[in-house]
Enzyme design. Structure first.
Site, PDB file in Angstrom:
ATOM      1  N   ARG A 165       9.901   1.000  -6.296  1.00  0.00           N
ATOM      2  CA  ARG A 165       8.573   1.283  -6.835  1.00  0.00           C
ATOM      3  C   ARG A 165       8.476   2.685  -7.439  1.00  0.00           C
ATOM      4  O   ARG A 165       7.460   3.370  -7.327  1.00  0.00           O
ATOM      5  CB  ARG A 165       7.498   1.100  -5.751  1.00  0.00           C
ATOM      6  CG  ARG A 165       7.447  -0.277  -5.128  1.00  0.00           C
ATOM      7  CD  ARG A 165       7.098  -1.361  -6.159  1.00  0.00           C
ATOM      8  NE  ARG A 165       7.198  -2.668  -5.548  1.00  0.00           N
ATOM      9  CZ  ARG A 165       8.305  -3.408  -5.541  1.00  0.00           C
ATOM     10  NH1 ARG A 165       9.388  -2.971  -6.151  1.00  0.00           N
ATOM     11  NH2 ARG A 165       8.325  -4.588  -4.958  1.00  0.00           N
ATOM     12  N   SER A 254      -0.700  -5.214  -3.529  1.00  0.00           N
ATOM     13  CA  SER A 254      -0.267  -4.466  -2.343  1.00  0.00           C
ATOM     14  C   SER A 254      -0.714  -3.010  -2.481  1.00  0.00           C
ATOM     15  O   SER A 254      -0.305  -2.325  -3.413  1.00  0.00           O
ATOM     16  CB  SER A 254       1.247  -4.545  -2.191  1.00  0.00           C
ATOM     17  OG  SER A 254       1.661  -5.882  -2.008  1.00  0.00           O
ATOM     18  N   GLU A 362       0.306   2.613  -3.168  1.00  0.00           N
ATOM     19  CA  GLU A 362       1.041   2.186  -4.363  1.00  0.00           C
ATOM     20  C   GLU A 362       0.227   2.386  -5.636  1.00  0.00           C
ATOM     21  O   GLU A 362       0.764   2.884  -6.625  1.00  0.00           O
ATOM     22  CB  GLU A 362       1.450   0.713  -4.203  1.00  0.00           C
ATOM     23  CG  GLU A 362       2.296   0.206  -5.343  1.00  0.00           C
ATOM     24  CD  GLU A 362       2.947  -1.143  -5.053  1.00  0.00           C
ATOM     25  OE1 GLU A 362       3.239  -1.870  -6.006  1.00  0.00           O
ATOM     26  OE2 GLU A 362       3.158  -1.465  -3.857  1.00  0.00           O
TER      27      GLU A 362
END
Length: 370
Positions: A165, A254, A362
């Site tokens: 990520r 998420s 995130e």
């Protein structure tokens, strides 16, 4: 190129955020560059928005220029059975539309990324991934407008520093020289080029729940359409496919990344979990990661810290955890950005108190901090 002012709540999947000072919709690459340069020349803060699926924007809005990227185009510079398929995609193309097109054309490599909201230009920034695939596996190069060097540049996969990520593109946006709550990308993505494989079969299935849903073994390959359908089914069951009628999908997906830790830290987590849950309780999940690290599950930590599915939601709070997935923070219809941040802080601090692990958000927070 069109100008106007709309609340950013209308342009983000979390559906929170006030208006920007100035909003520019750019339909061509030249318009994107012109809008970015105009903001920079004026010394204004800049926010680049694609699908808005990874942004939580402050209720007060954004005190600068928002460039809404709406460029379109999918080109195939090369296709052969030996060399594969080169696909060049405009940053504003909707990501799931690209995945659907690839599956229809018999281009394999991104089928497990079906159903992910947002634009194609955002995928290399976050190194988007799901169900055993990441875009890092197929991205060949990214063309960007470099705001520092004031020119168009081509960054190859080896330049992008992909990790879990993360990428050089993300690092330049939220690096140590950027103030908290500020978003100022150095690189504005213009096009993304992928190297895909000309085959009607998926890449090897690398996710256990997906393999189970398909009735195959890990490592097996299935027709692209079947792989895409199974992924969409998995995502819908978790509230991860956008649906205006389902508040579980009014989210950024998420909200926290899965923690990466050294083996010694994972051992400490196991011990702490055993103390909290009992010696016979399941241990925290662990998955291999790069650089000798181990990845564990943020969703597991949240659940075992007593934040169950529907936390806050079932109590009628304006922001709460999804009723389908503990990792999604959701807007129940009238939430403010502050409501979302307060919920995120509650969950993050609760997990840290329970297990000594500090979760990292995130999505990008604009004008907000945890």
């Amino acid at each position: 190129m069109a100008e106007g002012v709309r609340p950013l709540a209308e342009l983000t999947t979390m559906r929170v955020g006030g208006p920007p000072r100035r909003l520019v919709t750019a339909d061509t690459e030249a318009e994107v560059i012109d809008a970015v340069r105009a903001a920079d020349d004026a010394g204004e803060p800049l926010l680049v928005v694609g699908g808005g699926s990874n942004l939580v924007v402050a209720d007060g809005g954004f005190p600068g220029t928002v460039v809404l990227v709406r460029t379109r185009g999918i080109e195939v510079p090369h296709e052969s059975s030996c060399g594969g398929v080169s696909v060049s995609v405009a940053a504003g193309e909707t990501w799931d539309d690209l995945v659907a097109h690839a599956c229809e054309q018999g281009w394999s490599g991104i089928e497990a990324l079906s159903g992910i909201p947002g634009s194609t230009g955002a995928t290399p920034v976050q190194n988007v991934g799901a169900y055993g695939q990441e875009v890092a596996q197929t991205i060949a190069q990214v063309r960007v407008w470099d705001r520092v060097e004031q020119r168009v540049r081509t960054l190859f996969a080896s330049d992008l520093g992909f990790s879990y990520r993360h990428s050089v593109l993300k690092e330049s946006m939220v690096g140590p020289d950027v103030a908290p709550g500020t978003v100022t990308p150095r690189h504005v993505v213009l096009t993304v080029s992928f190297s895909l494989r000309p085959t009607e079969l998926s890449q090897p299935i690398g996710y256990a729940a997906l393999a189970e849903g398909l009735g195959v073994q890990l490592g097996d390959r299935v027709p692209l359409g079947e792989a895409r359908g199974a992924v969409l089914e998995q995502r819908r069951s978790r509230g991860m496919v956008l649906d205006a009628q389902d508040h579980d999908t009014w989210s950024c997906g998420s909200f926290f990344t899965n923690p990466l830790m050294a083996p010694a830290d994972l051992a400490a987590l196991r011990e702490r979990a055993a103390q909290r849950l009992g010696p016979d309780a399941p241990a925290p999940p662990e998955y291999p990661a790069d650089h000798g690290q181990v990845k564990t599950s943020a969703a597991w930590l949240i659940d075992k810290a007593d934040f169950r599915k529907g936390h806050g939601t079932l109590a009628g709070r304006p922001a709460g955890l999804s009723t389908k997935h503990t990792l999604a923070l959701t807007n129940r219809g009238g939430a403010s950005a502050q409501d979302v941040v307060e919920l995120a802080r509650e969950v993050r601090d609760g997990v840290e108190s329970a297990f000594g692990v500090r979760l990292v958000n995130e999505p990008v927070l604009v004008g907000l901090t945890l």
